[in-house]
Design a protein around this motif. Sequence first.
Motif, PDB file in Angstrom:
ATOM      1  N   ASN A 744       7.464  -0.609  -0.816  1.00  0.00           N
ATOM      2  CA  ASN A 744       6.714  -1.261   0.244  1.00  0.00           C
ATOM      3  C   ASN A 744       6.628  -2.754  -0.051  1.00  0.00           C
ATOM      4  N   LEU A 745       6.974  -3.576   0.951  1.00  0.00           N
ATOM      5  CA  LEU A 745       6.861  -5.029   0.839  1.00  0.00           C
ATOM      6  C   LEU A 745       5.919  -5.517   1.940  1.00  0.00           C
ATOM      7  N   LYS A 746       4.883  -6.257   1.532  1.00  0.00           N
ATOM      8  CA  LYS A 746       3.925  -6.798   2.495  1.00  0.00           C
ATOM      9  C   LYS A 746       4.054  -8.314   2.510  1.00  0.00           C
ATOM     10  N   PHE A 747       4.442  -8.883   3.692  1.00  0.00           N
ATOM     11  CA  PHE A 747       4.635 -10.325   3.868  1.00  0.00           C
ATOM     12  C   PHE A 747       3.418 -10.915   4.576  1.00  0.00           C
ATOM     13  N   ASP A 748       2.901 -12.015   4.053  1.00  0.00           N
ATOM     14  CA  ASP A 748       1.836 -12.777   4.726  1.00  0.00           C
ATOM     15  C   ASP A 748       2.513 -14.009   5.335  1.00  0.00           C
ATOM     16  N   VAL A 749       2.884 -13.944   6.698  1.00  0.00           N
ATOM     17  CA  VAL A 749       3.862 -14.862   7.288  1.00  0.00           C
ATOM     18  C   VAL A 749       3.194 -15.833   8.268  1.00  0.00           C
ATOM     19  N   PRO A 750       3.415 -17.140   8.099  1.00  0.00           N
ATOM     20  CA  PRO A 750       3.002 -18.104   9.138  1.00  0.00           C
ATOM     21  C   PRO A 750       3.773 -17.841  10.442  1.00  0.00           C
TER      22      PRO A 750
END
Length: 866
Positions: A744-750
């Motif tokens: 699982n990869l969680k991205f915090d993306v602008p």
Amino acid sequence: MLKKILKVTAIVLVVFVAALFAIPYFFKDQIKAKIAEAINESVDAKVSFADADLSLFKNFPNAAVGIEKLVIINKAPFEGDTLVSLGELNLKMSIKELFKGKDEPLNIQGITSENGLINIIFNKDGVGNFDIALKDKKEEKTDEKSSPLSLKIQNYKIENFTFRYIDQGSKIKMVIDSLNHEGTGDFTNSKLDLNTKTTANVSLDMDKVNYMKNIKLTLDAILGIDLEQSKYTFKENKALINQLPLEFDGFIQMVKEGQIYDLKFKTPTSSFTNFLGLIPSAYASSLDGVKTTGDFTVVGFAKGKLTDTTVPAFNIAIASNNASFQYPNLPKSVQNIVIDTKIINETGILNDTYVNLDKLSFRIDQDVFSAKANVRNITVNPLVNAALKGTINLANLSKAYPIKMDKPLAGILKADVTTNFDMASVEKSQYQNIKNAGTMSLSGFKYTDENNKSMNISTALVEFNPSTINLKQFNATTGKSDIAINGVLENFYGFMFKKQELKGNFNMSSNQLAVDDFMTSGEPAKTEEKTPAKPAEAMKIPAFLNCTLNAKATTVLYDNLKLKDVSGKLIIKDEKALLENFKTSIFGGTIGLTGSVSTKAKVPTFDMNLGFNQVDIAQTFTQLDMMKKIAPIAGIINGKLNSTIKLNGNLDDKELTPDLKSISGDLIGQLLSTTINAKNSTVLNSLTSNIKFLDMNKVNLNDIKAALTFENGKVNVKPFDIKYQDIKVTVGGTHGFDQTMNYNLKFDVPAKYLGSEANAFLSKLSPADAAKLENIPINAVIGGNFSNPKVTTDMKSAVTSLASQVANQQKEKLTQKGASALTDLLNKNTKAKDTTQAAKTEKEQKTQETTKKATDLINGLFKKKK
């Protein structure tokens, strides 16, 4: 008339043959009952047999009774020990014996047996396991009825028997195996001549010392037997010990106390060929065409009683004087052979037996080798005094004797050693009572095995001291390797004679050590249908070893690895190998290791702690198979790694390689100065094709700390954070040693990274408003396996989330703007409250109109947005 006679005759024959087939079935139960009754009424032991059968054809006109798998097992004090085990026992008797009554004895004419075991044991109290006759049977009067079995033997035969004799008190063990023996004689007479033929292999151990091992014996003899006096006299006879011929004269008589011996024996000829025939068959060769000079004789006697406390007095003299031999087609001869050996007992007490090897010497070319020794007090506390002196050119051995070797030896062996010790001092490690002195050296040694691997020992020097054997120097090369060893060996005699631990402390150094040079390759499987390949044996660390090896090597070659500046300590004890402070330079950094391997249990185990310091990540995770399984993705990372790894599990017992399914442990690592080479990674290519804004070349892995645990074939990666420009990525999940994965990869993306649709929303906002938007979370799941990954993301829901966030921001902004305009109008009216009533009325009317217009404007805006 003739037809009637023939018809009647045919009927009679048919009936007779049918009867021969049918009778065994009618009498089978009776025979089994007779046998069981005869045995159980006579012995105090557990007796069983699988089946008993009867045949009237096998020895017609006599009957044959067969007993299968007869076993006699002792009761206390030998509870559970097998006394007798017979694979097959056949009895021959007259057919009329089948018709006797229950109480009438069966007369047995012949006995044959196959695949038997007779196990005779005397315990420390002198009690034998063969005394299984029922006590009341021993006390029966002689005028009582006969037992159901009676022997009137004409012939007997046993095939493939094993006879074991163990005396726990005197620590004697004798094994006679592959025993085949047969005899013919009329035992119905009290005096008879028994014609016998015997072959067997004999092994003898006394107090843990092996004196004979698989010595082949043959004896063809006519024995004069006097049943009334239990006396057996040697008449015509010929014996062979290996190929050494012997003849016997005299008798053996059974008496109440034991046996009386009055025997003489000797070699029938004095040719030195007799000595060559004494060499065990595994090392012997055909004696055809061998030229000999000089003599070799064996002469001896045994006279007296063999009882629980005495042995017959005996004297065995083995002698040769100035003899020689030369085999055909070999260039060298062995000359000046002198043998003077005596084995003597003069008192009848076994401990008084002594062995004197007064001289043994020979010469090959100009090299002379000699030995002498004597052993006394053999059963209580053997005293040994021995000396070796001389030189042997090993290359001459195969030129003088047909040694079975694929490649000839080379080297010079020199010895000048004396020793004087007693076994009690050896057992108790009382080294002050052990007198060893001298040296032994080997130089120019060369040996090549069947796989053309050669071992070259330039120098080996051993020094003998009272308590130790010092390996002063050992320099050797083999294949690509060179080694130099020195050290001390302790308790050598305890290991040799008492099977005690072999202790040692050694130092080893090497410029280059190739592990493959010291590995043995397994034999290829045989293709013959009837000869299947022998299964590989389990590898074991020897239980007798208790030693320490301090090792240093400039270079060690192992498989495809090249280790530099290797050092460490190896401790072997209790079937366990401990590795302490192992260090090596490899992969641009260093690796430290401590751990152990144990083969004591049925399944070998290992327990290791490793420390990686500044090692190259890509090399570490592509060239080490274990690391490749733990973190396959790390092979595409460029940079350095600091890490500690703890792991344990089971090993394959044939090759001592890890069983991946059994491994458990953990890894803690820190990445240093790292970049990603994503071109060759199927996983990363699949990830970037699903997440367009992600450029793996810009991912920052510096100083990342990761923690992994593994168990039951699974690797669990605890979540850790990666910085990618202004995006935070949290990674976690699992994969298997079988390469399956679930990450699982969680991205915090602008918002600016969400593509053209997202940019359309952002274009309607001022830069200040766009900056106020919160980052959008995006989740990616990587499944499948490393060669065929499956990536899924929630990118679409991320754009929807952005649109909702923009709408909420605009709504809040407009609401704030309308409320601000209304407040301004109200504030103006408040300032004009002291004017005239007419003016006041006019202003209030205007204020109401203005408020209505502002309200309509706000409502219109939100309708439009909706």
